[in-house]
Design a protein around this motif. Sequence first.
Motif: not given
Length: 303
Positions: A174-176, A236-239, A250-251, A256-260
């Motif tokens: 995740s970005p976070a 993953v999306t929860a950081g 993962t797509h 949607g920007g929740q993962a990189v």
Amino acid sequence: MRSDLNALEFADLRAFFVVAETGSFTRAAHRLEAAKSIVSRRVARLEQALSVALLQRTSSGALLTEEGQVYYELARAAMGQLDSAAESVGGALQDVSGRIRVTIPIYFGVNYLASLFAEFMEMHPSVELDINISDDKVDVVREGFDIAVRTGHLGDSALIGRLLCHSRRTLVASPAYLERSSRIERPEDLCNHRILHYSSLYPQELWRYHAGDEIVPLRVTPQLRSNSATTLMAAVTAGQGLTVLPSYVTHTAVAGGQAVEVLPEVNWGVSPITLLTPPGRNSVRRVRTLLDFLVLRFNSRTV
């Protein structure tokens, strides 16, 4: 050949095979859409004709005897051919019909197969689809499935496989998580990060990536291990860390920007996605028709 063997019906053989595959007279009766007493009577008639006990009745179901296991293994291929022949003769000029039981992984099933199943039902309205969506590796034969969709390289198995497509493996976070963690410039930097491990993709805690013609192993120490892609993507999306998963998983989160995607220049390999059938089931007309339909739609592409 004795007259009692000559008198055997195809239904008696089928009843035995379904009980053997499901391990239960109750489950076999449900699958055959017949009363449990009828299934039991058919198996008893087969045993009487062969003068041998094929199944041991237990409080929890039915187990193959030693003789029953031998008979099952020797006659399994022939049973599939009889099944296919009966269906072909009885329905050569009719639409494909009957029930097809399929087990599929969650992400791939929802994102890629659900609409195709609907299309197949539109083409063949007499077909009954029974779809099990789960990341668990069920016992295809014992649970009575006609087709299983599996991701990753397969071990030794008596199941018959047809390649459906491939999926690129991706490293995501995740970005976070990336904002608060140390930089990742090469795969070896992952040893300083929280690892989320997909055990269905890597049975051992050993990831692999391609460096030119070389495949480089990367030992990981996971904070989370799971055979569920759904569980891992939630983490993953929860950081909670990084994981390697097929791109079809993962797509949506990446878009949607929740993962990189991390280290996108690194080749983590591809996962084959395979259609598996028990011996003999792939020659059954309705099963073969669905297999051919899916293979044609995907045409071995990468998803």
